[in-house]
Scaffold this motif. Structure first.
Motif, PDB file in Angstrom:
ATOM      1  N   ARG A 161      43.704  46.676  36.386  1.00 57.85           N
ATOM      2  CA  ARG A 161      43.886  46.352  37.806  1.00 57.85           C
ATOM      3  C   ARG A 161      42.592  45.889  38.473  1.00 57.85           C
ATOM      4  N   LEU A 170      48.163  48.651  49.799  1.00 57.66           N
ATOM      5  CA  LEU A 170      48.395  47.552  48.870  1.00 57.66           C
ATOM      6  C   LEU A 170      49.514  47.904  47.896  1.00 57.66           C
ATOM      7  N   PRO A 171      50.214  46.892  47.374  1.00 58.79           N
ATOM      8  CA  PRO A 171      51.203  47.177  46.316  1.00 58.79           C
ATOM      9  C   PRO A 171      50.539  47.874  45.133  1.00 58.79           C
ATOM     10  N   LEU A 190      42.412  44.421  42.076  1.00 55.04           N
ATOM     11  CA  LEU A 190      41.294  44.786  42.934  1.00 55.04           C
ATOM     12  C   LEU A 190      40.033  44.097  42.426  1.00 55.04           C
ATOM     13  N   ASP A 201      50.539  47.482  42.031  1.00 56.88           N
ATOM     14  CA  ASP A 201      49.989  46.690  40.936  1.00 56.88           C
ATOM     15  C   ASP A 201      48.963  45.660  41.413  1.00 56.88           C
ATOM     16  N   SER A 202      48.460  45.806  42.631  1.00 51.26           N
ATOM     17  CA  SER A 202      47.523  44.828  43.185  1.00 51.26           C
ATOM     18  C   SER A 202      46.249  44.752  42.351  1.00 51.26           C
ATOM     19  N   HIS A 208      43.746  35.661  42.353  1.00 53.86           N
ATOM     20  CA  HIS A 208      44.901  36.341  42.954  1.00 53.86           C
ATOM     21  C   HIS A 208      44.614  37.821  43.211  1.00 53.86           C
ATOM     22  N   CYS A 263      38.346  35.407  44.815  1.00 52.94           N
ATOM     23  CA  CYS A 263      39.511  36.286  44.995  1.00 52.94           C
ATOM     24  C   CYS A 263      40.794  35.472  45.075  1.00 52.94           C
ATOM     25  N   ARG A 273      44.019  41.039  45.534  1.00 47.02           N
ATOM     26  CA  ARG A 273      44.623  41.421  46.809  1.00 47.02           C
ATOM     27  C   ARG A 273      43.645  42.138  47.725  1.00 47.02           C
TER      28      ARG A 273
END
Length: 475
Positions: free
Chosen positions: A57, A26-27, A32, A29-30, A124, A120, A126
């Protein structure tokens, strides 16, 4: 964050969470999302996730089923715990509705996952982190064995769902509940106990309280053994799915999207045909069918092919019907309770619906659960008419009465709708559509087009294309 004072158990939990998120690629800054029920497992998972990645996060998601008198207190506890960690919190109420034969556990689980996926999406997130652990996995494998499940069932819970949808991560799947308890005590965490977990009328609870303690005495390593069984089954299922994709590519209908060619399916031996049917059902997002049910589907399909009576075949499953038309095998929404009353596809006549057209883009016709769409276009075409025709007389949506005729082109002969539907390969059960009249003249028929007898091709002024859209296609 980790500390030099962390015990081996704490490091095990934290390392498991870090590894699961890292493997998901995952990026950095995703956001969670952690599914938080308030029980021991999810409490540990939320605490560990915040320590690994920081509160900014992480978001805690709670699903309120309303099945317990303590449900409101649980939601309040989860909100307070998330606040103590400075983590965002979101909750949703769900109604647990059981389909025929479905257990309360299964219905609640399905409702919970749907709601979590929706949350989710709204937030937004991820990835969704779920707190299942090794004891949960062992229970699931045993339950599936006792139910006579195939390899898909024995694969139990995957460490990660990576099918293109939102990843569901289970970082704790290889850790024991006892290890999570130790972590929680070391961190001085508090959690709630669901009183229903002690009710051995539920099959999972009966295994947990009456069977697993005995297994632990005589087979201390049973959890690892069952985890290996799940892993082997998952590998076997991946191979079966690979084979099903090969067969699906060969059997898929080239004109009807999502359909199979019946002859190609039936040319396979029973095992490959059943494997393809299971894969197809799953890929369509339908509820999985039991072994007996899917075997009966294949038997009926083979019998219908021998009797050359496929058009009459209707096999209901999970709110859909399996139908055959001209070698196309496909799923139609609705079951026998919604079936048309005649082979010609016309159900009981519906009350006419009238509109004095004044430039409307969409006219919803609730009796047929759909809408006529009048799209403004720039140039003439076979399916385009002038606005003058729409304004000339009231538009009326009517049921088929039988014997209606139309010209699909100005130079074409007048044909019955039945003949035109047959010529275009429209199954009988798809023909229950509203006919659009201009006054007493038939103007438009869904799936067939404009009646050129009522609307000559040459048109002056603004032009419109008429289409029929069932409700599900309008969004």
């Amino acid at each position: 964050m980790t500390s030099d004072n962390d015990t081996p158990t704490s490091r095990l939990v934290l390392d498991a969470v870090r590894a699961a998120v890292s493997d998901a690629n995952l990026p950095d800054d995703s956001l969670l999302a952690v599914a938080l029920s308030g029980g021991l497992d999810s409490t540990v998972l939320l605490d560990a996730t915040v320590r690994c990645f920081g509160a900014s996060r992480v978001i805690a998601l709670h699903i309120h089923h309303g099945l317990s008198p303590n449900a409101n207190a649980w939601a309040a506890h989860c909100d307070a715990f998330a606040a103590s960690l400075e983590v965002r919190f979101a909750a949703r109420h769900v109604d647990v509705a059981r389909a025929g034969g479905e257990s309360l556990e299964a219905a609640a689980r399905d409702a919970r996952y749907r709601a979590l996926d929706d949350l989710c999406d709204e937030q937004h997130a991820r990835a969704l982190l779920i707190a299942h652990h090794a004891d949960d996995q062992a229970e699931t494998v045993l339950l599936q064995l006792l139910r006579g499940a195939g390899v898909a069932g024995l694969a139990a819970m995957a460490p990660v769902r990576a099918d293109g949808s939102l990843p569901r991560l289970r970082p704790l799947l290889h850790l024991l509940r006892a290890q999570l308890e130790q972590y929680a005590h070391e961190r001085d965490l508090s959690w709630i106990d669901d009183e229903s977990n002690a009710d051995t009328r539920y099959s999972r609870n009966a295994l947990r309280h009456d069977v697993l303690p005995v297994l632990a005495v005589h087979f201390p390593g049973f959890r690892d053994a069952l985890a290996r069984t799940a892993s082997h089954a998952a590998s076997a299922q991946r191979l079966l799915d690979d084979l099903a994709r090969i067969d699906f590519d060969e059997a898929r209908h080239r004109e009807e999207e999502g359909a199979l060619q019946l002859e190609t399916l039936l040319a396979l031996d029973d095992e490959r045909a059943l494997n393809l049917l299971r894969f197809w059902i799953r890929s369509r997002g339908l509820q999985a069918a039991s072994t007996a049910r899917i075997a009966d589907m294949l038997r009926q399909l083979r019998d219908a092919a021998i009797a050359r009576d496929g058009h009459a075949l209707r096999i209901d499953h999970a709110g859909f019907s399996l139908r055959v038309y001209r070698n196309a095998l496909f799923w139609e929404p609705g079951d026998s309770a919604d079936a048309p009353d005649t082979d010609e596809g016309a159900s009981a006549p519906k009350a006419p619906c009238e509109l004095q057209w004044q430039g409307e883009e969409v006219w919803r016709v609730p009796q047929w659960r759909g809408s006529f769409v009048f799209e403004l276009v720039d140039s003439p075409a076979d399916d385009v008419i002038g606005e003058g025709v729409l304004r000339a007389a009231p538009l009326v949506a009517r049921s088929r009465a039988g014997g209606e005729r139309m010209r699909v082109a100005a130079e074409a002969p007048s044909r019955t709708l039945k003949n035109l539907f047959q010529e275009r390969g429209v199954p009988a059960w798809k023909r229950d559509v509203p006919l659009l009249f201009s006054g007493e003249s038939l103007l438009f028929v869904p799936l067939l087009g404009v009646n050129r007898e009522a609307a000559p091709s040459a048109a002056h002024g603004p032009l419109r294309r008429i289409t029929w859209r069932p409700d599900l296609l309008l969004a």
